[in-house]
Each structure stands twice: as structure tokens, then as C-alpha cells.
Enzyme design. Structure first.
Site, short mmCIF file in Angstrom:
data_model
loop_
_atom_site.label_atom_id
_atom_site.label_comp_id
_atom_site.label_asym_id
_atom_site.label_seq_id
_atom_site.Cartn_x
_atom_site.Cartn_y
_atom_site.Cartn_z
N ARG A 146 -19.95 86.86 1.17
CA ARG A 146 -20.18 85.45 0.87
C ARG A 146 -18.97 84.62 1.32
O ARG A 146 -17.86 85.13 1.46
CB ARG A 146 -20.40 85.24 -0.63
N LYS A 170 -19.40 88.38 -7.23
CA LYS A 170 -19.78 87.66 -8.44
C LYS A 170 -19.44 88.49 -9.68
O LYS A 170 -19.50 89.71 -9.66
CB LYS A 170 -21.28 87.35 -8.41
N HIS A 239 -23.86 81.19 5.24
CA HIS A 239 -24.91 81.99 4.61
C HIS A 239 -25.90 82.53 5.64
O HIS A 239 -26.46 83.62 5.46
CB HIS A 239 -25.67 81.17 3.56
N ARG A 242 -24.59 85.69 6.87
CA ARG A 242 -24.87 86.74 5.87
C ARG A 242 -26.32 87.20 6.01
O ARG A 242 -26.63 88.38 5.93
CB ARG A 242 -24.60 86.17 4.48
N HIS A 265 -25.35 92.71 -4.24
CA HIS A 265 -26.42 92.25 -5.13
C HIS A 265 -26.53 93.16 -6.34
O HIS A 265 -26.30 94.37 -6.24
CB HIS A 265 -27.77 92.24 -4.39
N TYR A 274 -34.24 88.98 2.19
CA TYR A 274 -33.85 89.17 3.59
C TYR A 274 -34.82 90.05 4.37
O TYR A 274 -34.61 90.31 5.55
CB TYR A 274 -32.45 89.78 3.67
#
Length: 295
Positions: A146, A170, A239, A242, A265, A274
Site C-alpha cells: 500500500r 494495517k 492503488h 497494487r 489482507h 482482484y
């Protein structure tokens, strides 16, 4: 007080980032202000779903997208889950709430030729800024990280002997991603320039010519500027790189689980976004290779 306690919980127990916590703060403050204005009610523990529904209607009437409304309601639902956990309320007023329907936007990733063209353009010059920008493109495309993860990389996060980079994702979740030899080559060139300009005082890997850590708008501007020269796609952002990383891996046989881990994720549901372009590629191969089509 309850909002403050909730935000403290997110920071210390859930390890949420400052940006995420701030988003929760904004959403909850907006809801509280709405309740005071519309219902003269400041106490959030006695709120009913009908009052929340009124807020949803007001947000929709402000032409706020369903996606954004759902995010705000998700913040509120998490807050009430917290209140339920600490026994401030018995039932979450949003327990049976159904999210607003959102039309799935299919974002078209850059193709391999577009990425290679940009890298070729950036390879023409050997000054500090060009090499740094090339490294930014290569890192985003070859790791799928990211934008905020890229910005926060420190030099010490790179293990040259193992050819890996540590990324802080994250909720402060760490993951390691392999680095391609071509990326390591660009990285070495960049670090030599960084030291020759005596810019190594900043612990962040990627910095400006003034020795300051790069920032989100700069990364967006770099990607948008260079890809605008080679691509006609509507969206040209970090993005989308990505997105290209994930799509190209899936197109070349990588498993969904592997891509999930590389992207950082927490669930496969996030990674499946995706798969659309990969399925289109599979359909083409299927239609060309199936015996029935060959007859």
C-alpha cells in the site's frame, strides 16, 4: 467520555493506525452532533435504530455515496459493539442493520507493457529524483504494498542477504515480501545517491531531495504523472499498481491464498476483488484451448 474510551481501545488494544482512529473520531462526532441537533439527545447509550436511520437518510440526502455511508455506519456499529462489550448497553442498535447496496467498481489495472514503459522512461536519467521515482514504481509493482506502507519503510526494514523487505501493514501487522534482483539493483543505486547527497540522516527509506520523508500526495503525483504518459486508463494511482501486482500474479498462476498473504489482507474476501480481470484472462484461455472450441 465513551467515545474517548472507544478510541483509546482502538489504539492500545486493536493497534489501529492514527488515520483509522481519526476516521472513527470524525464519524462518531458527526453522529453525536446530529443526535444533539435533531433529537436534543447527547447520550449515545440510549439511541434507537430509528434515530440512526434518520442519520442515514440525511447522509444520503447530502449525496454521500452508499459506500461512504456504509463506512460511517460500520464505525458506529463497531462503537456500539464496544459499548456492549463493556456492558454500557445490552443490545447493539445496529445488530440487524443491512448495509446499503453498493455497485462494484471494476478498476482496470495497468498492463505489463505500461509498467515496463514507465520503468524505461525512469531509467533514462540517473539523478537522485529519477532513481527514487523508479524505485517507488518498482517497489509498488513488485510487492503490491500500500502507499502508506511504502512511505513508512525504513532502511533497516530491508534485509539484503535474504532479499526481503519488512512491511508494516494495517493494525501494525508485519509481513515480509521478497525483493526481485532488479529492485535490489535500483535500491542500491538509490542508497548510493542518498548517501552522496548526505541525506541519510532521515531513517525513512524514501525521502525528498531536501531529506524529508516522502508523503502520500507526492507518491500519487509521481505515479499519476508517469503513467499518464503511457496509459489512457481513467485512474492512475498507487492503488492501481497494487491492483496490477495482484492481477498479474493471478494471471500467471499464483494462488489466491499466496496473493492474500503478499497483499497483507486479513481475509480472502478482500483479495477476491482482484480476481475479476484474472477470470477474464482465464475465459480467453478457456475459449481458445477447450477442445469444443478447436473443432
Amino acid at each position: 467520555m465513551l467515545i474517548t474510551a472507544f478510541l483509546t481501545y482502538l489504539e492500545h488494544e486493536k493497534n489501529y493506525s492514527k488515520n483509522t482512529i481519526n476516521a472513527y473520531r470524525i464519524d462518531l462526532t458527526a453522529f453525536k452532533d446530529f443526535c444533539i441537533t435533531e433529537f436534543d439527545q447527547e447520550e449515545l447509550t440510549t439511541i434507537h435504530y430509528n434515530q440512526i436511520r434518520s442519520w442515514i437518510v440525511s447522509l444520503v440526502n447530502q449525496n454521500i455515496s452508499n459506500r461512504s455511508v456504509n463506512r460511517k455506519i460500520s464505525s458506529l456499529k463497531t462503537f456500539y459493539n464496544f459499548l456492549q462489550k463493556i456492558e454500557e448497553i445490552e443490545l447493539n442498535p445496529l445488530a440487524k442493520h443491512k448495509a446499503l447496496k453498493v455497485q462494484q467498481k471494476i478498476q482496470t489495472p495497468f498492463d505489463t507493457n505500461e509498467v515496463q514503459e514507465v520503468i524505461a522512461i525512469l531509467s533514462e536519467d540517473t539523478d537522485f529524483e529519477s532513481v527514487r521515482n523508479k524505485l517507488i514504481v518498482e517497489l509498488l509493482y513488485s510487492t503490491g504494498m500500500r502507499r502508506i506502507e511504502l512511505i513508512n519503510i525504513k532502511e533497516k526494514d530491508i534485509d539484503f542477504s535474504k532479499k526481503v523487505i519488512k512491511v508494516l501493514g494495517k493494525r501494525n501487522k508485519e509481513r515480509y515480501i521478497m525483493l526481485l534482483s532488479t529492485v535490489l539493483e535500483t535500491l542500491n543505486k538509490y542508497l548510493i545517491l542518498k548517501r552522496s547527497y548526505e541525506l541519510e540522516k532521515e531513517e525513512a527509506l524514501l525521502i525528498t531531495e531536501k531529506g524529508v520523508k516522502i508523503y502520500e500526495k507526492l507518491v500519487y503525483r509521481i505515479i499519476n504523472m508517469y503513467f499518464s504518459r503511457v496509459s489512457t486508463k481513467a485512474k492512475k494511482s498507487p492503488h492501481i499498481l497494487r491492483h496490477a501486482f495482484a492481477t498479474h500474479l493471478l494471471n500467471n498462476g499464483a494462488s489466491l491464498n499466496s496473493v492474500k498473504e503478499l497483499l497483507g489482507h486479513s481475509s480472502l474476501a478482500s483479495t477476491q476483488v482482484y480476481t475479476h480481470n484474472s477470470l477474464e484472462q482465464i475465459k480467453k484461455v478457456y475459449n481458445k484451448a477447450h477442445p469444443r472450441e478447436l473443432n
